[in-house]
Design a protein around this motif. Structure first.
Motif, PDB file in Angstrom:
ATOM      1  N   HIS A 194     -56.260  39.085  30.424  1.00  0.00           N
ATOM      2  CA  HIS A 194     -55.589  39.983  29.491  1.00  0.00           C
ATOM      3  C   HIS A 194     -56.244  39.951  28.112  1.00  0.00           C
ATOM      4  O   HIS A 194     -56.657  40.979  27.584  1.00  0.00           O
ATOM      5  N   ASP A 208     -56.224  43.498  32.836  1.00  0.00           N
ATOM      6  CA  ASP A 208     -55.058  44.313  32.503  1.00  0.00           C
ATOM      7  C   ASP A 208     -54.961  44.568  30.995  1.00  0.00           C
ATOM      8  O   ASP A 208     -55.269  43.681  30.190  1.00  0.00           O
ATOM      9  N   ASP A 209     -54.501  45.751  30.644  1.00  0.00           N
ATOM     10  CA  ASP A 209     -54.046  46.135  29.302  1.00  0.00           C
ATOM     11  C   ASP A 209     -55.118  46.719  28.387  1.00  0.00           C
ATOM     12  O   ASP A 209     -54.780  47.363  27.398  1.00  0.00           O
ATOM     13  N   ILE A 258     -53.134  50.978  29.881  1.00  0.00           N
ATOM     14  CA  ILE A 258     -51.818  51.535  29.543  1.00  0.00           C
ATOM     15  C   ILE A 258     -52.088  52.846  28.815  1.00  0.00           C
ATOM     16  O   ILE A 258     -52.458  52.857  27.648  1.00  0.00           O
ATOM     17  N   HIS A 275     -52.516  51.471  34.473  1.00  0.00           N
ATOM     18  CA  HIS A 275     -51.520  50.404  34.332  1.00  0.00           C
ATOM     19  C   HIS A 275     -50.191  51.059  33.941  1.00  0.00           C
ATOM     20  O   HIS A 275     -49.371  50.449  33.262  1.00  0.00           O
ATOM     21  N   THR A 276     -50.038  52.301  34.399  1.00  0.00           N
ATOM     22  CA  THR A 276     -48.957  53.251  34.096  1.00  0.00           C
ATOM     23  C   THR A 276     -49.165  53.864  32.711  1.00  0.00           C
ATOM     24  O   THR A 276     -50.012  53.414  31.936  1.00  0.00           O
ATOM     25  N   HIS A 280     -45.106  50.087  30.655  1.00  0.00           N
ATOM     26  CA  HIS A 280     -45.430  48.706  30.310  1.00  0.00           C
ATOM     27  C   HIS A 280     -44.537  48.272  29.145  1.00  0.00           C
ATOM     28  O   HIS A 280     -44.991  47.924  28.055  1.00  0.00           O
ATOM     29  N   GLY A 301     -39.333  45.286  33.771  1.00  0.00           N
ATOM     30  CA  GLY A 301     -40.167  46.431  33.433  1.00  0.00           C
ATOM     31  C   GLY A 301     -39.504  47.763  33.760  1.00  0.00           C
ATOM     32  O   GLY A 301     -38.642  47.851  34.641  1.00  0.00           O
ATOM     33  N   TYR A 353     -49.066  47.264  38.695  1.00  0.00           N
ATOM     34  CA  TYR A 353     -47.677  47.236  38.249  1.00  0.00           C
ATOM     35  C   TYR A 353     -47.556  46.489  36.913  1.00  0.00           C
ATOM     36  O   TYR A 353     -48.042  45.351  36.799  1.00  0.00           O
ATOM     37  N   PRO A 354     -46.906  47.069  35.913  1.00  0.00           N
ATOM     38  CA  PRO A 354     -46.702  46.355  34.647  1.00  0.00           C
ATOM     39  C   PRO A 354     -45.891  45.076  34.849  1.00  0.00           C
ATOM     40  O   PRO A 354     -44.859  45.090  35.534  1.00  0.00           O
TER      41      PRO A 354
END
Length: 208
Positions: free
Chosen positions: A1, A64-65, A90, A108-109, A113, A121, A151-152
């Motif tokens: 991350h 992620d992120d 995101i 990541h949607t 998030h 979430g 998935y967040p």
């Protein structure tokens, strides 16, 4: 991350989410030097169906992120070692910069998030229709890519899985520890988490 230039790591509640850039470089060098196969998501999809053989030492590296420290510290290293990495973005923050062809940006949607009413979430709080709309928006921001979503917070339930499928995504990644095999649930793919302080030996013990 997140990534840090401090060998001792960061002293905050997200400490475990950080990777020291020296360890990151060693990890990327190991994957490159050992000749790991880096499949695409389409190849993984076909492998799960039993339609494609993948070498035993195959790995998909993800982050992620799209944190600023990822862009500044981690991306130049993966480009140096020519390791293909998927960045789960995101997308309410935009698609992010195009820095290198070695970064594959996936969802990541869009705006899930964040915590919902019960502290979990939004993806496990929102309706099916809301989930589908969010994921369709996220794909639009990323140019239509729908091979996979992360998935967040790793939160998901049956409605979340249904929403992923209804939005046209083929796969979804959780944060559950494990390996993908033929017949794995495409909407609940496990992963191998890398925590702060993990060495190359730790990595080798996990991925071979």
């Amino acid at each position: 991350h997140q990534f840090t230039t401090k060998p001792e790591g960061e002293d905050n509640w997200l400490r475990g989410n950080y990777v020291y850039v020296g360890d990151w470089e060693a990890h990327m060098a190991y994957i490159a030097d050992q000749g790991f196969y880096l499949p695409t998501w389409d190849e993984l999809n076909a492998y799960i169906d039993g339609d494609l053989f993948l070498p035993r030492h195959s790995v998909i590296v993800t982050d992620d992120d799209a944190d600023p420290s990822w862009l500044e510290l981690a991306v130049p290293i993966l480009e140096k070692h020519q390791v293909l990495v998927t960045s789960f973005v995101i997308t309410i923050n935009g698609p992010g910069p195009e820095l290198t062809p070695y970064v594959l940006k996936r969802s990541h949607t869009h705006d899930m998030h964040a915590a919902g009413d019960n502290g979990q979430g939004r993806i496990v709080n929102w309706s099916l229709e809301q989930i589908v709309q969010d994921l369709e928006t996220s794909a639009e921001v990323l140019g239509g890519a729908k091979e996979v979503v992360a998935y967040p917070f790793g939160h998901y339930n049956d409605t979340a899985k249904e929403g992923v499928a209804a939005a046209g995504y083929e796969m979804a990644r959780t944060i559950e520890q494990g390996y993908v095999s033929i017949g794995s649930d495409k909407l609940a793919l496990p992963c191998i988490r890398i925590n702060y302080g993990m060495t190359v030996d730790d990595l080798a013990g996990l991925i071979g």
